[in-house]
Design a protein around this motif. Structure first.
Motif, short mmCIF file in Angstrom:
data_model
loop_
_atom_site.label_atom_id
_atom_site.label_comp_id
_atom_site.label_asym_id
_atom_site.label_seq_id
_atom_site.Cartn_x
_atom_site.Cartn_y
_atom_site.Cartn_z
N SER A 380 -4.29 40.64 61.56
CA SER A 380 -3.06 41.27 61.12
C SER A 380 -2.16 40.22 60.47
CB SER A 380 -2.34 41.92 62.30
OG SER A 380 -2.01 40.93 63.29
N ARG A 381 -1.20 40.68 59.72
CA ARG A 381 -0.30 39.76 59.01
C ARG A 381 0.81 39.31 59.93
NH1 ARG A 381 2.27 41.26 53.22
NH2 ARG A 381 0.05 41.07 52.72
N LEU A 382 0.97 38.00 60.08
CA LEU A 382 2.08 37.45 60.85
C LEU A 382 3.32 37.29 59.99
CD1 LEU A 382 3.22 36.04 63.43
CD2 LEU A 382 2.44 33.89 62.42
N ARG A 383 3.16 36.70 58.79
CA ARG A 383 4.33 36.42 57.97
C ARG A 383 3.93 36.12 56.54
NH1 ARG A 383 9.37 35.57 58.91
NH2 ARG A 383 9.08 35.52 61.17
N LEU A 384 4.83 36.45 55.63
CA LEU A 384 4.78 35.98 54.26
C LEU A 384 5.85 34.91 54.09
CD1 LEU A 384 4.34 39.11 51.95
CD2 LEU A 384 2.87 37.11 52.01
N LEU A 385 5.46 33.76 53.56
CA LEU A 385 6.41 32.68 53.31
C LEU A 385 6.63 32.59 51.80
CD1 LEU A 385 4.81 29.95 55.61
CD2 LEU A 385 6.65 31.53 56.20
N PHE A 386 7.90 32.55 51.40
CA PHE A 386 8.24 32.43 49.99
C PHE A 386 9.07 31.18 49.76
CE2 PHE A 386 7.48 37.01 50.31
CZ PHE A 386 6.68 37.21 49.20
#
Length: 465
Positions: A380-386
């Motif tokens: 599963s997706r934990l986080r998107l970092l931008f």
């Protein structure tokens, strides 16, 4: 500022997108028109508009405005869903009371959903609070001058654990062993995942330390072409028709290489037996590969695909052995869709893969400003970092900090960026190289980070003990 007002929320999302993509002139103009300044703490979730764009919203028209409207409605629907969950929990609790008789069949499912949601919330809170600001990169401990590599670009570097030496690969086809005279054994590694550590307020001074003091212990020329990757293990060869972009090891007995010819070549028990494994074709250039901590699952990133491949190397090599050296049957792998919505829209490509030291997370560097972090337990997706600066032809490389609370990523203009996993924020940026950073390697036991680049130098950076 009332972010529950749909008009205000939509404006904030557009301001956020302009800020994160560096459209500063347009941001100033819009701020003047709206009569408000952008505040990156005003939104409860960072980078929502960028996440909407990653899902392909919208297909036509002014996507920024339409996606902002979609996000507003999505937030409203999420609030309604949470309220419905709360009502369902109340109904389940009431159904278990003596006055209401036996519980309904939906009560166990509701309780499981609540437990899962609480576990995710606790994980997010733990990661948000974690981190001791002990990341490396603030100053250079030692460095090599361009003369050490005879003016050639340094393309890959690997630190020898517990040693004052590093191995480099260069554009002139040479492998060299460098000895850093100022490098001494340092601190021991901390917790490998999510330790909070002490409070700190440390930032980099950006200054270069070290005066060279580097000796070339030995060098060997492998060919006239540039060397693109290093892996510290002997006795393994695998032919490819195009350049090899990555070599990785699982312990000391299994290896895999990825190539631009669209093949991955895993092998097990490499060494005295001289087993060379088999090749798996993917029909497109393989961007990167990495092993999971189990030592047998190989994660494969293919360009132009929204799927990761999880390849069971032991089963594959076993198939090859049973077939007299050739693979037979279906390839033992499973697919992981990197799109959160589960669709097949390809909005980014994998460029670099890195597993955290705790083994719980996989960092995916893409061909854009986004960094994707997945949980290896259920993908599963934990986080998107931008916020990673990128140029026209990005070649990001990354390394995890020893406690898995920070990631080091090389961005455009020779910038070394440090992201905090829990908050998703860019906490530090350093620029010790003059030209592109080509490789990073981290020694967790000494909190030591090595970088090399097209300025023909190697830098060693140490964080607090």
């Amino acid at each position: 500022m009332d972010v529950l007002d749909p008009d205000v929320a939509a404006q904030l999302y557009v301001l956020q997108w302009m800020h994160e993509n560096g459209h500063h002139d347009a941001l100033k103009a819009l701020e003047k028109q709206l009569g408000k300044l952008y505040d990156d703490s005003a939104l409860p979730e960072a980078s929502q508009l960028m996440q909407a764009r990653s899902r392909g919203w919208p297909r036509k028209g002014s996507w920024a405005g339409r996606a902002a409207c979609v996000l507003v409605w999505r937030d409203c629907e999420e609030k309604l869903r949470l309220q419905q969950d709360a009502d369902d929990e109340g109904d389940a609790a009431a159904s278990t009371s003596p006055a209401s008789g036996p519980a309904s069949s939906s009560a166990p499912a509701s309780a499981a959903a609540t437990t899962f949601r609480r576990a995710r919330e606790e994980e997010a809170l733990r990661l948000l609070r974690a981190g001791a600001d002990d990341y490396a990169g603030g100053s250079v401990l030692a460095e090599s001058a361009p003369v050490a590599h005879r003016g050639a670009n340094v393309i890959a570097v690997r630190l020898l654990p517990g040693s004052d030496r590093a191995i480099t690969a260069a554009g002139d086809g040479h492998v060299r062993c460098l000895r850093f005279g100022r490098l001494t054994a340092g601190s021991s590694g901390g917790d490998r995942c999510g330790s909070s550590g002490g409070d700190g307020d440390r930032g980099g001074d950006g200054g270069d330390g070290g005066d060279g003091d580097v000796e070339v212990m030995w060098e060997t020329r492998l060919g006239s072409a540039a060397l693109l990757s290093l892996a510290l293990h002997p006795h393994y060869r695998q032919p490819h028709t195009k350049y090899v972009v990555r070599v990785v090891w699982a312990g000391t007995s299994a290896a895999a290489v990825a190539s631009g010819d669209g093949h991955v070549a895993p092998a097990a028990e490499v060494g005295a037996a001289g087993e060379e494994g088999v090749e798996v074709p993917y029909g497109a250039a393989v961007a990167d590969v990495t092993f999971l901590p189990d030592g047998r699952t190989l994660v494969v990133g293919v360009r132009g695909s929204n799927y990761l491949r999880l390849l069971d190397t032991e089963a594959l090599v076993g198939q090859a052995g049973g077939a007299g050296g050739g693979s037979s049957g279906a390839v033992p792998e499973r697919l992981v869709n990197m799109n959160e919505t589960g669709d097949d829209h390809v909005s980014f490509s994998v460029r670099h893969l890195s597993v955290s030291y705790c083994g719980q997370y996989l960092l995916i560097c893409t061909d854009g400003p986004r960094l994707l972090v997945l949980r290896t337990s259920d993908w599963s997706r934990l986080r998107l970092l931008f916020g990673l600066p990128v140029d026209q032809f990005p070649q990001p490389v990354a390394a995890w900090h020893r406690d898995s609370n920070y990631v080091y990523v090389a961005g455009a203009n020779a910038q070394l960026c440090v992201f905090h996993l829990g908050s998703g924020r860019l906490v530090a940026t350093f620029r010790h190289h003059r030209i592109n950073i080509r490789d990073l390697h981290y020694d967790p036991d000494r909190n030591l980070l090595a970088s090399c680049g097209f300025d023909k130098s190697v830098k060693l950076m140490r964080g607090p003990p």
